[in-house]
Motif scaffolding. Structure first.
Motif, PDB file in Angstrom:
ATOM      1  N   LEU A 195      -5.652  -5.282   5.205  1.00 57.02           N
ATOM      2  CA  LEU A 195      -5.947  -3.886   4.867  1.00 57.02           C
ATOM      3  C   LEU A 195      -5.467  -2.965   5.989  1.00 57.02           C
ATOM      4  O   LEU A 195      -5.678  -3.281   7.163  1.00 57.02           O
ATOM      5  N   GLU A 249      -2.849   0.992  -5.253  1.00 58.04           N
ATOM      6  CA  GLU A 249      -2.894  -0.421  -4.826  1.00 58.04           C
ATOM      7  C   GLU A 249      -4.328  -0.940  -4.889  1.00 58.04           C
ATOM      8  O   GLU A 249      -4.588  -2.017  -5.415  1.00 58.04           O
ATOM      9  N   PHE A 250      -5.278  -0.146  -4.349  1.00 61.37           N
ATOM     10  CA  PHE A 250      -6.670  -0.603  -4.336  1.00 61.37           C
ATOM     11  C   PHE A 250      -7.200  -0.791  -5.758  1.00 61.37           C
ATOM     12  O   PHE A 250      -7.982  -1.694  -6.015  1.00 61.37           O
ATOM     13  N   GLU A 301      -1.865   4.155  -1.867  1.00 57.55           N
ATOM     14  CA  GLU A 301      -3.064   3.367  -1.547  1.00 57.55           C
ATOM     15  C   GLU A 301      -4.057   3.305  -2.688  1.00 57.55           C
ATOM     16  O   GLU A 301      -4.560   2.244  -3.026  1.00 57.55           O
ATOM     17  N   TYR A 315       0.834  -1.221   0.000  1.00 55.31           N
ATOM     18  CA  TYR A 315       0.000   0.000   0.000  1.00 55.31           C
ATOM     19  C   TYR A 315       0.865   1.266   0.000  1.00 55.31           C
ATOM     20  O   TYR A 315       0.598   2.206   0.750  1.00 55.31           O
TER      21      TYR A 315
END
Ligand SMILES: C[S@@+](CC[C@H](N)C(=O)[O-])C[C@H]1O[C@@H](n2cnc3c(N)ncnc32)[C@H](O)[C@@H]1O
Length: 291
Positions: A198, A174-175, A171, A168
């Motif tokens: 997470l 990554e998501f 972020e 991450y």
């Protein structure tokens, strides 16, 4: 790719993740049939908490340090985690060491089980390769975890766990890779057990992830996923790691009830002043369609 897990090994999030990982494998090993454990972001395998990296953050003191110094560990999951750590330190001679996910899993593998590790970073993959040379049941692929897992499932054993533990670093980035990848894997192998780690910084961020998850196309049978949250600080600061969450797809029967009790004790050891919160809840993935 600047992330190095050596700075964070043994922190509260590692303890949360590894305690759940051990418990999950124990559940699946109640059946004698072979099991495969896939790790999309494996790291370097083992960590030394006396190194400059670990000593510069001292994060392990707020994690594994608290578990080792606890006067009592009541729940079987916590006792198992602690005992395995002691056994591993004794058998490896690494008294200030901390096992990464590959080493936790390797301790639990039966002769019929195996482990597949993916790690993209060249230095981390090389360290992992050195470790894996002594572990015959572990195969290593130096490659992207998101692409790599898709080609490895469904495994021939038809039973297994996929651990997804990305860094991450960015972020949003990554998501945007992670959630579609997870949905693709689950469509290809709906019987697999998936555990995704997470970070919790702000509570709203976690709720946003839940909204992203609901936008994906999940197989009909995956209607609910389990979310275990363990925060040790108030979840109101976007710049700090305040908590750790685990999203589980297809957890074993009764796992959720036991997880809630084990996590409560873990949280009380990690957060003795009562900061943060803990919760285990089911998320309805098909909610949008049912409305
Ligand atoms: C949080 S660490 C993993 C820790 C490990 N799972 C454990 O519990 O001990 C994340 C790892 O992912 C690696 N990584 C980053 N991007 C990756 C990618 N696209 N595919 C595979 N590994 C990646 C990093 O080099 C880092 O070692």
């Amino acid at each position: 790719m600047n992330y190095r897990h050596a700075y964070h090994a043994g922190n509260f999030a590692d303890v949360h993740k590894h305690m759940f990982l051990v418990a999950l494998i124990r559940y699946l090993q109640r059946k004698p049939t072979p099991l495969v454990c896939l790790d999309s972001h494996a790291g370097r395998g083992i960590y030394d908490l006396s190194t400059r990296e670990a000593q510069s953050t001292l994060e392990f003191r707020q994690g594994v340090g608290k578990i080792c110094h606890a006067e009592q560990r009541e729940h079987p999951w916590l006792r198992d985690y602690h005992q395995l750590l002691q056994d591993w330190r004794k058998s490896t001679g690494l008294v200030e060491g901390y096992p990464g996910s590959p080493a936790w899993v390797a301790q639990l593998l039966r002769t019929q089980d195996r482990q597949i590790l993916l790690e993209k970073h060249p230095e981390e993959a090389e360290a992992l390769r050195q470790w894996a040379r002594h572990h015959a049941q572990c195969a290593l692929h130096q490659r992207d975890g998101y692409e790599g897992i898709y080609g490895l499932i469904p495994p021939r054993e038809k039973r297994g766990i996929v651990l997804v533990d990305p860094p991450y670093e960015s972020e949003e980035d990554e998501f945007s890779k992670l959630i579609p990848a997870l949905a693709r894997w689950v469509r290809r192998w709906p019987e697999g057990v998936y555990m995704l780690w997470l970070p919790i910084k702000e509570q709203q961020q976690l709720e946003r992830i839940v909204r992203f998850l609901r936008q994906e196309q999940w197989p009909e049978r995956i209607d609910k996923v389990l979310l275990a949250e363990c925060s040790v600080h108030a979840t109101d600061n976007a710049l700090a790691l305040n908590g750790s969450a685990l999203l589980l797809i297809n957890p074993p029967w009764t796992f959720a009830e036991e997880a809630a009790v084990a996590q409560q004790e873990l949280w009380s050891l990690l957060s003795p002043a009562g900061m943060g919160r803990h919760a285990v809840r089911w998320i309805d993935l098909q909610e949008r369609k049912r409305r």
